[in-house]
Write an enzyme that holds these catalytic residues in place. Structure first.
Site, PDB file in Angstrom:
ATOM      1  N   ASP A   1       0.651  -1.318   0.091  1.00  0.00           N
ATOM      2  CA  ASP A   1       0.121  -0.058   0.076  1.00  0.00           C
ATOM      3  C   ASP A   1       0.981   1.152   0.065  1.00  0.00           C
ATOM      4  O   ASP A   1       2.157   1.043   0.099  1.00  0.00           O
ATOM      5  CB  ASP A   1      -1.084   0.116   1.349  1.00  0.00           C
ATOM      6  N   SER A   2       0.272   2.249  -0.097  1.00  0.00           N
ATOM      7  CA  SER A   2       1.091   3.721  -0.150  1.00  0.00           C
ATOM      8  C   SER A   2       1.667   4.127   1.374  1.00  0.00           C
ATOM      9  O   SER A   2       2.031   5.282   1.282  1.00  0.00           O
ATOM     10  CB  SER A   2       0.322   4.670  -0.888  1.00  0.00           C
TER      11      SER A   2
ATOM     12  N   CYS B   1      -4.976  -1.709  -1.163  1.00  0.00           N
ATOM     13  CA  CYS B   1      -5.093  -0.192  -1.587  1.00  0.00           C
ATOM     14  C   CYS B   1      -6.236  -0.329  -2.557  1.00  0.00           C
ATOM     15  O   CYS B   1      -6.100  -0.849  -3.592  1.00  0.00           O
ATOM     16  CB  CYS B   1      -3.752   0.589  -1.990  1.00  0.00           C
TER      17      CYS B   1
ATOM     18  N   GLU C   1      -1.501   8.971   7.456  1.00  0.00           N
ATOM     19  CA  GLU C   1      -0.040   8.671   7.436  1.00  0.00           C
ATOM     20  C   GLU C   1       0.657   9.717   8.269  1.00  0.00           C
ATOM     21  O   GLU C   1       1.662   9.113   9.045  1.00  0.00           O
ATOM     22  CB  GLU C   1       0.174   9.003   5.822  1.00  0.00           C
TER      23      GLU C   1
ATOM     24  N   CYS D   1     -11.253   3.232   1.075  1.00  0.00           N
ATOM     25  CA  CYS D   1      -9.786   3.511   1.247  1.00  0.00           C
ATOM     26  C   CYS D   1      -9.413   2.638   2.556  1.00  0.00           C
ATOM     27  O   CYS D   1      -9.931   2.746   3.703  1.00  0.00           O
ATOM     28  CB  CYS D   1      -9.428   4.937   1.228  1.00  0.00           C
TER      29      CYS D   1
ATOM     30  N   HIS E   1      -7.054   3.093   4.375  1.00  0.00           N
ATOM     31  CA  HIS E   1      -6.639   4.264   5.543  1.00  0.00           C
ATOM     32  C   HIS E   1      -7.722   4.690   6.453  1.00  0.00           C
ATOM     33  O   HIS E   1      -7.689   5.016   7.639  1.00  0.00           O
ATOM     34  CB  HIS E   1      -6.140   5.537   4.957  1.00  0.00           C
TER      35      HIS E   1
END
Length: 206
Positions: free
Chosen positions: A12-13, A75, A154, A184, A186
């Site tokens: 994932d990012s 993701c 993040e 998402c 996140h």
């Protein structure tokens, strides 16, 4: 290297995919897993489909080079932009992607109105369009792009994310949604902030 000993690759990012990693460990406790948090490119959701597709190929090649027998694209943005492409580029490697959980949200709404909070990249992808077409017949879907939310997660700026959520969720709440799809990986980290804004009765679906 024996097939049984080869790891599952997950990327994932950033930290969003940790919510998926937790589920993998829970359901497959004996598997070895390599998790690649691509924080240099975080977040994917604000980048173009072409850029995310190219980056996903590079990251997948890195994981395959480390012996990954299967790759989980943890993701929604990368899945929307690149999942089908990755399967074409690496035909010998199975890929598992994410798709926004519109199906369960649509199946369990009492009011017939659901919200989807996702990234701009996810909304632009063919995968999202396909899920929307297949599973939301007769249901009103209110879509809102989360914009800064993934980056705020993040950076651990959850209180600031709550301020954004006050604005982002308002059109959905005004429309009378009774289920909110967290599109998402996140966003589950913001569940408490979302409930503070929307109240305890809103069903969160991730």
């Amino acid at each position: 290297m024996e097939m049984a000993a080869r790891p599952i690759g997950v990327f994932d990012s950033g930290v969003g995919g940790l919510s998926i990693l937790e589920e993998i460990h829970s359901q497959l406790p004996d598997e070895n897993v390599i998790y690649l948090a691509d924080q240099e490119w975080a977040p994917y959701g604000s980048k173009s489909l072409d850029d995310v597709r190219a980056r996903s190929v590079a990251v997948s090649a890195e994981l395959i080079g480390r012996g990954a027998k299967l790759i989980v694209v943890a993701c929604n943005s990368a899945s929307a932009a690149a999942l089908h492409h990755l399967r074409e580029v690496f035909p010998e490697t199975p890929f598992v992607g994410m798709e926004p959980a519109l199906k369960p949200a649509a199946a369990h709404t009492d009011k017939g109105v659901i919200g989807v909070l996702a990234t701009e990249t996810t909304f632009q992808g063919e995968l999202y369009a396909s899920v929307l077409d297949r599973h939301t017949d007769g249901v009103e879907v209110i879509e809102v792009a989360g914009k800064r939310l993934a980056m705020l997660v993040e950076e651990g700026r959850l209180d600031e994310a709550k301020v954004d959520l006050e604005v982002l969720l308002r059109p959905m709440l005004d429309a009378g949604i009774d289920a909110l799809v967290l599109g998402c990986t996140h966003y589950p980290f913001l569940a408490d902030q979302i409930r503070d804004v929307a109240g305890p009765d809103l069903r969160l679906v991730d």
